[in-house]
Write a protein that holds these residues in place. Sequence first.
Motif, PDB file in Angstrom:
ATOM      1  N   UNK A  20       0.812  -1.217   0.000  1.00  0.00           N
ATOM      2  CA  UNK A  20       0.000   0.000   0.000  1.00  0.00           C
ATOM      3  C   UNK A  20       0.847   1.268   0.000  1.00  0.00           C
ATOM      4  N   UNK A  21       2.152   1.109   0.033  1.00  0.00           N
ATOM      5  CA  UNK A  21       3.016   2.296   0.015  1.00  0.00           C
ATOM      6  C   UNK A  21       4.387   1.908  -0.524  1.00  0.00           C
ATOM      7  N   UNK A  22       5.175   2.917  -0.826  1.00  0.00           N
ATOM      8  CA  UNK A  22       6.541   2.689  -1.293  1.00  0.00           C
ATOM      9  C   UNK A  22       7.424   3.826  -0.816  1.00  0.00           C
ATOM     10  N   UNK A  23       8.720   3.565  -0.798  1.00  0.00           N
ATOM     11  CA  UNK A  23       9.707   4.594  -0.519  1.00  0.00           C
ATOM     12  C   UNK A  23      10.329   5.036  -1.846  1.00  0.00           C
ATOM     13  N   UNK A  24      10.547   6.330  -1.981  1.00  0.00           N
ATOM     14  CA  UNK A  24      11.192   6.851  -3.180  1.00  0.00           C
ATOM     15  C   UNK A  24      12.428   7.642  -2.786  1.00  0.00           C
ATOM     16  N   UNK A  25      13.510   7.432  -3.542  1.00  0.00           N
ATOM     17  CA  UNK A  25      14.760   8.154  -3.312  1.00  0.00           C
ATOM     18  C   UNK A  25      15.379   8.524  -4.643  1.00  0.00           C
ATOM     19  N   UNK A  26      16.267   9.494  -4.603  1.00  0.00           N
ATOM     20  CA  UNK A  26      16.911   9.984  -5.817  1.00  0.00           C
ATOM     21  C   UNK A  26      18.018   9.039  -6.274  1.00  0.00           C
ATOM     22  N   UNK A  27      18.158   8.920  -7.567  1.00  0.00           N
ATOM     23  CA  UNK A  27      19.254   8.144  -8.135  1.00  0.00           C
ATOM     24  C   UNK A  27      20.593   8.732  -7.663  1.00  0.00           C
ATOM     25  N   UNK A  28      21.463   7.846  -7.209  1.00  0.00           N
ATOM     26  CA  UNK A  28      22.799   8.269  -6.801  1.00  0.00           C
ATOM     27  C   UNK A  28      22.914   8.669  -5.349  1.00  0.00           C
ATOM     28  N   UNK A  29      21.817   8.639  -4.606  1.00  0.00           N
ATOM     29  CA  UNK A  29      21.862   9.050  -3.209  1.00  0.00           C
ATOM     30  C   UNK A  29      21.267   7.964  -2.313  1.00  0.00           C
ATOM     31  N   UNK A  30      22.008   7.631  -1.245  1.00  0.00           N
ATOM     32  CA  UNK A  30      21.605   6.616  -0.267  1.00  0.00           C
ATOM     33  C   UNK A  30      21.364   5.262  -0.936  1.00  0.00           C
ATOM     34  N   UNK A  31      22.277   4.906  -1.823  1.00  0.00           N
ATOM     35  CA  UNK A  31      22.129   3.659  -2.578  1.00  0.00           C
ATOM     36  C   UNK A  31      22.004   2.437  -1.677  1.00  0.00           C
ATOM     37  N   UNK A  32      22.815   2.374  -0.629  1.00  0.00           N
ATOM     38  CA  UNK A  32      22.782   1.211   0.254  1.00  0.00           C
ATOM     39  C   UNK A  32      21.458   1.117   0.997  1.00  0.00           C
ATOM     40  N   UNK A  33      20.938   2.260   1.424  1.00  0.00           N
ATOM     41  CA  UNK A  33      19.643   2.276   2.105  1.00  0.00           C
ATOM     42  C   UNK A  33      18.539   1.775   1.175  1.00  0.00           C
ATOM     43  N   UNK A  34      18.597   2.175  -0.080  1.00  0.00           N
ATOM     44  CA  UNK A  34      17.620   1.704  -1.068  1.00  0.00           C
ATOM     45  C   UNK A  34      17.623   0.175  -1.135  1.00  0.00           C
ATOM     46  N   UNK A  35      18.813  -0.400  -1.239  1.00  0.00           N
ATOM     47  CA  UNK A  35      18.935  -1.858  -1.357  1.00  0.00           C
ATOM     48  C   UNK A  35      18.483  -2.566  -0.089  1.00  0.00           C
ATOM     49  N   UNK A  36      18.819  -1.992   1.058  1.00  0.00           N
ATOM     50  CA  UNK A  36      18.430  -2.605   2.331  1.00  0.00           C
ATOM     51  C   UNK A  36      16.911  -2.621   2.492  1.00  0.00           C
ATOM     52  N   UNK A  37      16.259  -1.516   2.131  1.00  0.00           N
ATOM     53  CA  UNK A  37      14.800  -1.456   2.230  1.00  0.00           C
ATOM     54  C   UNK A  37      14.146  -2.470   1.289  1.00  0.00           C
ATOM     55  N   UNK A  38      14.706  -2.588   0.084  1.00  0.00           N
ATOM     56  CA  UNK A  38      14.166  -3.556  -0.876  1.00  0.00           C
ATOM     57  C   UNK A  38      14.309  -4.982  -0.340  1.00  0.00           C
ATOM     58  N   UNK A  39      15.440  -5.280   0.299  1.00  0.00           N
ATOM     59  CA  UNK A  39      15.646  -6.608   0.865  1.00  0.00           C
ATOM     60  C   UNK A  39      14.681  -6.891   2.017  1.00  0.00           C
ATOM     61  N   UNK A  40      14.226  -5.836   2.687  1.00  0.00           N
ATOM     62  CA  UNK A  40      13.261  -5.981   3.778  1.00  0.00           C
ATOM     63  C   UNK A  40      11.842  -6.188   3.249  1.00  0.00           C
ATOM     64  N   UNK A  41      11.697  -6.131   1.941  1.00  0.00           N
ATOM     65  CA  UNK A  41      10.394  -6.381   1.344  1.00  0.00           C
ATOM     66  C   UNK A  41       9.588  -5.146   1.017  1.00  0.00           C
ATOM     67  N   UNK A  42      10.191  -3.965   1.176  1.00  0.00           N
ATOM     68  CA  UNK A  42       9.497  -2.724   0.834  1.00  0.00           C
ATOM     69  C   UNK A  42       9.703  -2.408  -0.647  1.00  0.00           C
ATOM     70  N   UNK A  43       8.709  -1.787  -1.247  1.00  0.00           N
ATOM     71  CA  UNK A  43       8.875  -1.285  -2.609  1.00  0.00           C
ATOM     72  C   UNK A  43       9.698  -0.011  -2.548  1.00  0.00           C
ATOM     73  N   UNK A  44      10.774   0.023  -3.329  1.00  0.00           N
ATOM     74  CA  UNK A  44      11.642   1.192  -3.383  1.00  0.00           C
ATOM     75  C   UNK A  44      11.727   1.649  -4.831  1.00  0.00           C
ATOM     76  N   UNK A  45      11.415   2.922  -5.043  1.00  0.00           N
ATOM     77  CA  UNK A  45      11.446   3.478  -6.396  1.00  0.00           C
ATOM     78  C   UNK A  45      12.527   4.553  -6.474  1.00  0.00           C
ATOM     79  N   UNK A  46      13.357   4.470  -7.488  1.00  0.00           N
ATOM     80  CA  UNK A  46      14.456   5.411  -7.679  1.00  0.00           C
ATOM     81  C   UNK A  46      14.040   6.463  -8.708  1.00  0.00           C
ATOM     82  N   UNK A  47      14.155   7.720  -8.319  1.00  0.00           N
ATOM     83  CA  UNK A  47      13.825   8.843  -9.202  1.00  0.00           C
ATOM     84  C   UNK A  47      15.047   9.111 -10.073  1.00  0.00           C
ATOM     85  N   UNK A  48      14.923   8.793 -11.368  1.00  0.00           N
ATOM     86  CA  UNK A  48      16.063   8.859 -12.285  1.00  0.00           C
ATOM     87  C   UNK A  48      15.809   9.906 -13.369  1.00  0.00           C
TER      88      UNK A  48
END
Length: 307
Positions: A248-276
């Motif tokens: 029902x929700x997702x996290x969005x972050x900018x391309x090139x910033x907090x890359x490791x956090x993006x991957x960690x959240x995705x591994x936790x099962x959250x939808x992560x969308x990168x703004x490119x």
Amino acid sequence: MVLEAISKNFFLFLSNNRLLDRLAKKWGPKFGADKIVGGVTFEEAVPLIQQLNHQGLQVTVDHLGEFVNSAKEARNRSQECMNTIRTISENGLNSEVSLKLTSLGLDINEDVVMENMEQILETAEKHDVIVTIDMEDSSRCERTLEIYKRLKTKYYNLGTVIQSYLYRSDSDLDELNECNPYLRLVKGAYKESGKVAFPDKSMVDDNLKHLIKKNLLNGHYTAIASHDDKIIDFTKKLAEEENISKDRFEFQMLYGMRNQTQLELAKEGYTVRVYLPYGDDWYGYFMRRMAERPANIAFAIKGVFSK
């Protein structure tokens, strides 16, 4: 706090400098642009999107550029967006599209921007691609939301953005409620008067938390666009307490910033969308990113001197 405010105002001032904008188009990669922008053309961005998808990340792409003053240029921008949508479909990319109404004729007249948006959304529905209307400065907020509401009565695959630094955002959420909106909630990155925007960062943060909770409890899909650990943790805790499923929700972050956090959240099962973003008109976007977070300044300096 004072230094942070000065830094923000400085970079927002630079974002409107036309001479620096022209120089940036020529020398962009030397100033770290290649580390936050996917390329000059969308074709250059495709391999990056494929790589991000392979890592378990979803994407939204944005052809950089705003404040178009001719109907011809607005039509060209519209064609670029439609071509991008077709390319996303042809390559099987897990990507949405973001766009600014000023790039499609908002400052020319309503007929131009509506015609371009309808063509884009017809193409997007044909190829099952979601389009999000980015929010710009407060002077264009009312018109943007009115256009969104009109288009949402006809097109299902359409989202927009609410900025928590504006006083009006809570009432805007109420007005959009009946549209079953797909919303990206952000803090905001434009220089605004104290008459329309919260002057204090803590107030902006608190309002963002309020908007996240309100929209999720209203039952609407919500994109939380933030690099702030406190906002991310708040959302995760809220979802657990209110039994809100991760779809029902997702996290969005900018391309090139907090890359490791993006991957960690995705591994936790959250939808992560990168703004490119892509394109050569990257300068204003880059300066606003510097204004948003002091940590981004160090990132940019590192980009200048790294190979």
